[in-house]
Write an enzyme that holds these catalytic residues in place. Structure first.
Site, PDB file in Angstrom:
ATOM      1  CB  ALA A 160      33.516  11.717 -42.054  1.00 29.57           C
ATOM      2  CE  LYS A 161      31.398  16.654 -50.013  1.00 28.10           C
ATOM      3  NZ  LYS A 161      32.755  17.000 -50.487  1.00 28.10           N
ATOM      4  CB  ALA A 162      33.160  15.892 -41.158  1.00 23.33           C
ATOM      5  CE1 TYR A 166      35.607  19.832 -48.479  1.00 17.85           C
ATOM      6  CE2 TYR A 166      34.760  18.529 -46.659  1.00 17.85           C
ATOM      7  CZ  TYR A 166      35.125  18.640 -47.986  1.00 17.85           C
ATOM      8  OH  TYR A 166      35.025  17.546 -48.826  1.00 17.85           O
TER       9      TYR A 166
END
Length: 318
Positions: A160-162, A166
């Site tokens: 997931a690019k959650a 980051y």
């Protein structure tokens, strides 16, 4: 100084074009407090046939996959979100741009229990040049192995690019910048090379590409593109665990990412990589990538979605 909040133009917000300065939300928005959101980084390029978004459908699909992974239900269709990205380029009259679709929860409640929360979606676009510096496109960058590890595959669901994922990337990058480097290289929980703070990584050894598997790294769309280009050129690609010392003694190394594009690495942890400059394999792939995204190479026309036509469903390339 112009800030991200103080700009002219429009942002697509829950199906409407909202003036940039009015695209606001409440300070008690759930995602601001807990990082429970997903996003994409997308680029549009000025081609001979007009402005086009590169691999739009793949980015939109990953956005929906990311939302599914963390349990969010997006209240729009993929087709609506793809068209929204084209629409923000039209209304803001942007020839080249970086686009940021993001899905987030509203301010209907507080506490970790994410129930009865409204799901919102925005799409913004702005002009953004070379992420790691235009000069570095040729000479390459210096990187530092971070003291921060990439998350365990079952700790934060790395596919997931959650938003929350980051935080570690921010810590790693700023640590590297404080120490005089351009970027960070993050290791996975077992000590193997994972990725940069916001990029996938490739090593070149004896004419072949070697890249970490994606158990602890994002399934990068630029990564996939470069792997396809390598296949077209007959360059072998190996996806496997890479050790930190392999990076030091590789012939070449480079990052890939939507923001970073194809960025050579000339030095890692004060060790010169190869000849200390962009190598021939990196240069070949970098040029091929730029030709694709800018429409000079028409080998994969389905990868370009033009602003002057509605988004259409196209079969994604392997």
């Amino acid at each position: 100084m112009t800030t991200m909040a103080d700009r002219d133009g429009f942002i697509w917000y829950d199906g409407e074009m909202v003036p940039w300065r009015e695209a606001t939300t409440h300070v008690l928005t759930y995602t601001l407090h807990y990082g429970a959101g997903v996003f994409e980084g997308v680029r549009a390029y000025n081609t001979p046939q007009g402005t086009a978004i590169f691999r739009l459908e793949e980015h939109t699909k990953r956005l929906f996959n990311s939302a599914k992974i963390i349990g969010m239900k997006i209240p729009f269709t993929p087709e609506q979100i793809s068209e929204a990205q084209l629409a923000v380029l039209r209304i803001n009259q942007l020839k080249e741009a970086y686009l940021r679709p993001m899905v987030f929860y509203g301010a209907e409640g507080m506490g970790l229990r994410a129930d009865n929360l409204k799901v919102h979606l925005i799409v913004a676009a702005w002009t953004w040049g070379a992420y790691l510096g235009a000069d570095n496109v040729e000479r390459g960058i210096r990187v530092k192995t971070s003291s921060y590890s990439r998350q365990h595959v079952n700790a934060s669901l790395c596919r997931a690019k959650a938003n929350a994922n980051y935080l570690t990337s921010m810590l790693a990058l700023n640590e590297a910048l404080r120490d005089g480097y351009d970027e960070a290289v993050m290791l996975d929980p077992d000590g193997f090379v994972a990725e940069g703070s916001a990029e996938n990584i490739f090593l070149v050894q004896d004419g072949a590409l070697h890249t970490p598997d994606i158990t602890s790294a994002l399934d990068g769309i630029t990564r996939r593109t470069v792997m396809q280009l390598a296949k077209d050129f007959g360059i072998p690609v190996h996806q496997r665990r890479l050790t930190r010392d392999e990076m030091y003694i590789s012939d070449e190394a480079f990052f890939t990412g939507t923001a970073a594009e194809v960025m050579p690495i000339r030095e890692a942890d004060n060790r010169i990589i190869g000849k200390g400059a962009r190598g021939p394999v990196t240069e070949k792939l970098q040029k091929a990538y730029h030709d694709l995204v800018k429409g000079a190479d028409n080998s994969y026309p389905e990868w370009l979605s033009y602003v002057d036509a509605p988004a259409k469903s196209k079969k994604a390339a392997a």
